[in-house]
Design an enzyme around this catalytic site. Structure first.
Site, PDB file in Angstrom:
ATOM      1  N   SER A 173       1.664   7.771   6.103  1.00  0.00           N
ATOM      2  CA  SER A 173       2.499   7.416   4.963  1.00  0.00           C
ATOM      3  C   SER A 173       3.789   8.242   5.025  1.00  0.00           C
ATOM      4  O   SER A 173       3.834   9.296   5.667  1.00  0.00           O
ATOM      5  CB  SER A 173       1.737   7.676   3.664  1.00  0.00           C
ATOM      6  OG  SER A 173       0.905   8.801   3.815  1.00  0.00           O
ATOM      7  N   ARG A 224      -2.930  15.696   8.060  1.00  0.00           N
ATOM      8  CA  ARG A 224      -3.079  16.937   7.295  1.00  0.00           C
ATOM      9  C   ARG A 224      -4.479  17.530   7.462  1.00  0.00           C
ATOM     10  O   ARG A 224      -4.660  18.730   7.431  1.00  0.00           O
ATOM     11  CB  ARG A 224      -2.775  16.680   5.816  1.00  0.00           C
ATOM     12  CG  ARG A 224      -1.302  16.405   5.576  1.00  0.00           C
ATOM     13  CD  ARG A 224      -1.034  16.141   4.139  1.00  0.00           C
ATOM     14  NE  ARG A 224      -1.850  15.046   3.645  1.00  0.00           N
ATOM     15  CZ  ARG A 224      -1.952  14.707   2.370  1.00  0.00           C
ATOM     16  NH1 ARG A 224      -1.327  15.409   1.459  1.00  0.00           N
ATOM     17  NH2 ARG A 224      -2.698  13.677   2.005  1.00  0.00           N
ATOM     18  N   HIS A 252       9.807  -5.756   9.581  1.00  0.00           N
ATOM     19  CA  HIS A 252       8.789  -5.291   8.626  1.00  0.00           C
ATOM     20  C   HIS A 252       7.805  -6.420   8.269  1.00  0.00           C
ATOM     21  O   HIS A 252       7.712  -6.837   7.110  1.00  0.00           O
ATOM     22  CB  HIS A 252       9.451  -4.740   7.351  1.00  0.00           C
ATOM     23  CG  HIS A 252       8.567  -3.803   6.582  1.00  0.00           C
ATOM     24  ND1 HIS A 252       9.054  -2.757   5.828  1.00  0.00           N
ATOM     25  CD2 HIS A 252       7.226  -3.749   6.431  1.00  0.00           C
ATOM     26  CE1 HIS A 252       8.054  -2.111   5.249  1.00  0.00           C
ATOM     27  NE2 HIS A 252       6.926  -2.710   5.599  1.00  0.00           N
ATOM     28  N   ARG A 279       6.817   3.774   8.093  1.00  0.00           N
ATOM     29  CA  ARG A 279       8.081   3.620   7.372  1.00  0.00           C
ATOM     30  C   ARG A 279       9.190   4.137   8.286  1.00  0.00           C
ATOM     31  O   ARG A 279       8.997   5.112   9.024  1.00  0.00           O
ATOM     32  CB  ARG A 279       8.084   4.429   6.073  1.00  0.00           C
ATOM     33  CG  ARG A 279       7.261   3.826   4.939  1.00  0.00           C
ATOM     34  CD  ARG A 279       7.890   2.549   4.368  1.00  0.00           C
ATOM     35  NE  ARG A 279       7.156   2.026   3.226  1.00  0.00           N
ATOM     36  CZ  ARG A 279       6.203   1.077   3.294  1.00  0.00           C
ATOM     37  NH1 ARG A 279       5.875   0.548   4.458  1.00  0.00           N
ATOM     38  NH2 ARG A 279       5.606   0.650   2.199  1.00  0.00           N
ATOM     39  N   PRO A 323      -8.516  16.931   9.550  1.00  0.00           N
ATOM     40  CA  PRO A 323      -9.325  16.170  10.505  1.00  0.00           C
ATOM     41  C   PRO A 323     -10.111  15.078   9.773  1.00  0.00           C
ATOM     42  O   PRO A 323     -10.404  15.213   8.587  1.00  0.00           O
ATOM     43  CB  PRO A 323     -10.280  17.221  11.079  1.00  0.00           C
ATOM     44  CG  PRO A 323      -9.782  18.536  10.648  1.00  0.00           C
ATOM     45  CD  PRO A 323      -8.928  18.343   9.442  1.00  0.00           C
ATOM     46  N   ILE A 355      -5.103   2.204   8.353  1.00  0.00           N
ATOM     47  CA  ILE A 355      -4.458   1.372   9.383  1.00  0.00           C
ATOM     48  C   ILE A 355      -4.563   2.033  10.753  1.00  0.00           C
ATOM     49  O   ILE A 355      -4.884   1.373  11.750  1.00  0.00           O
ATOM     50  CB  ILE A 355      -2.990   1.068   8.990  1.00  0.00           C
ATOM     51  CG1 ILE A 355      -2.980   0.207   7.727  1.00  0.00           C
ATOM     52  CG2 ILE A 355      -2.255   0.359  10.130  1.00  0.00           C
ATOM     53  CD1 ILE A 355      -1.627   0.025   7.067  1.00  0.00           C
ATOM     54  N   VAL A 388       0.847  -1.198   0.000  1.00  0.00           N
ATOM     55  CA  VAL A 388       0.000   0.000   0.000  1.00  0.00           C
ATOM     56  C   VAL A 388       0.882   1.248   0.000  1.00  0.00           C
ATOM     57  O   VAL A 388       0.518   2.274  -0.568  1.00  0.00           O
ATOM     58  CB  VAL A 388      -0.996  -0.011   1.190  1.00  0.00           C
ATOM     59  CG1 VAL A 388      -0.293   0.067   2.524  1.00  0.00           C
ATOM     60  CG2 VAL A 388      -1.990   1.126   1.075  1.00  0.00           C
ATOM     61  N   GLY A 389       2.060   1.143   0.617  1.00  0.00           N
ATOM     62  CA  GLY A 389       2.991   2.276   0.617  1.00  0.00           C
ATOM     63  C   GLY A 389       3.609   2.419  -0.771  1.00  0.00           C
ATOM     64  O   GLY A 389       3.884   1.419  -1.438  1.00  0.00           O
ATOM     65  N   GLY A 398       4.394  -6.317   9.171  1.00  0.00           N
ATOM     66  CA  GLY A 398       3.020  -5.850   9.390  1.00  0.00           C
ATOM     67  C   GLY A 398       1.957  -6.638   8.638  1.00  0.00           C
ATOM     68  O   GLY A 398       0.944  -7.047   9.200  1.00  0.00           O
TER      69      GLY A 398
END
Ligand code: NDP
Ligand code: DGY
Length: 330
Positions: free
Chosen positions: A219, A187, A295, A247, A189, A166, A85-86, A297
């Site tokens: 992200s 960034r 890593h 990350r 609400p 997530i 997804v990243g 997850g």
């Protein structure tokens, strides 16, 4: 009459992937698949050779898809599908400039990653790896009232950096542990998720100051790179626990080390680091109050299988000019 021969679309896959994903590509019938058939990362020289003249690229988060790779692929490259997804490993402005479409794997890995985040939080705050070692090395001499104490979630304030898919799923799982208050930053609400959790949108500094547990699920972007630094850790409580499953580069690891060694924060749990793998002589690995995972997850069998099929279907749909099951809006 003979049917006109249809040109096979050429696809390059940069790693051995779950068989379901590979089977999806192979049975499509309209593409020829070249696979780097190894569990280890492809050397850069092989990647550059492998992508040349391909229509589609199936890649992983550990492949840096930059201008050099895009130049090596040439103008035939129409679609990049990442098994993640990243997408911070993709040079998005270059990709966009070339009109290449991008597929990724949101949602289907949210549960697995949220579950791992909770596991890492509990392992870190209740000192599980340290306790297991003590049992094995004879450090467990008797039941001691002051030994191996940690921090519990009940009555706590949890701060989430990035209340996205997530982050929201993590908060949902933590609520039944008796968390009193959720704070979040980002960034914008997120009124719906916030209403469900009764979570408050706050500036980063306030989140650091007031949280007993800080969880990073944002992200990696130019804005979030190095966001958790000396200043940030300096604002956290001495008793608070820091967890990162986003990350590695969101954290300044030297500053985290200082904060852990000097007792500015109680403990840290990291599923992601810089670099990956983390060299075995990295100072963070010498600390008892730092739990580091490789890593993992999204690493459940079912999730990785589903990710590979989704990434394959993204690639195939993109190559046919159809709408992808999960296309990244560039
Ligand atoms: P989402 O896009 O749903 O969530 C990302 C969140 O980051 C958004 O809420 C966004 O908030 C927030 N964000 C963006 N910029 C900032 C900022 N400057 N400050 C604070 N928050 C910010 O993605 P997912 O939840 O699906 O995944 C998140 C990340 O988790 C992935 O990008 C990936 O790096 C990582 N990941 C790690 C895994 C692992 O194995 N450890 C597994 C899966 C994912 P806003 O909407 O306000 O911009
Ligand atoms: C992702 O998808 O971005 C994770 O880091 C691995 O699943």
């Amino acid at each position: 009459m003979r049917a006109a021969a249809q040109r096979l679309m050429k696809v390059f896959v940069t790693r051995r992937i779950p068989p379901e994903g590979l089977a999806t590509l192979n049975k499509a019938g309209d593409c020829s698949v070249q696979l780097w058939d190894s569990d280890e990362p492809i050397p850069q020289s092989e990647l550059l050779k492998g992508v040349a003249g391909k229509d589609g690229l199936f890649c992983l988060l550990s492949d840096r898809i930059d201008k050099e790779v895009l130049d090596a692929a040439g103008p035939s490259l129409k679609v990049i599908s990442t098994l993640s997804v990243g997408y911070d490993h993709l040079a998005i402005p270059e990709i966009k400039k070339r009109g290449i479409r991008v597929g990724y794997t949101p949602d289907i890995l949210t549960d697995a990653t949220a579950e791992l985040t909770v596991a890492l939080l509990l392992a870190t705050s209740r000192r599980l790896p340290e306790s297991v070692v003590e049992v094995k090395n004879g450090g467990w001499t008797t039941w001691k009232p002051l030994w191996m104490c940690g921090y519990g979630l009940s009555g706590s304030t949890v701060g989430i950096i990035g209340l996205g898919r997530i982050g929201h799923a993590v908060a949902r799982r933590l609520k039944p542990f008796g968390v009193t208050k959720f704070l979040y930053t980002g960034r914008h609400p997120k009124p719906e998720a916030a209403a469900e959790l009764n979570a408050k949108f706050v500036p980063l500094a306030k989140l650091a100051e007031e949280s007993d547990f800080v969880i990073v699920t944002c992200s990696l972007t130019p804005d979030t790179q190095g966001m958790c630094n000396r200043d940030f850790f300096g604002k956290m409580k001495k008793t608070s626990v820091f967890i990162n499953t986003s990350r590695g580069a969101v954290v300044n690891q030297d500053d985290l080390y200082e904060a852990l060694v000097n007792g500015h924060i109680a403990a840290a749990g990291l599923d992601v680091t810089t670099p990956e793998p983390l060299p075995t002589n990295n100072p963070l690995l010498s600390l008892k109050n730092c739990v580091i995972l490789p890593h993992i997850g999204s690493a459940t069998y079912a999730t990785r299988n589903t990710m590979s099929v989704l990434a394959a279907n993204n690639l195939l749909a993109g190559l046919k000019g159809e709408s992808m099951p999960s296309e990244l809006k560039l």
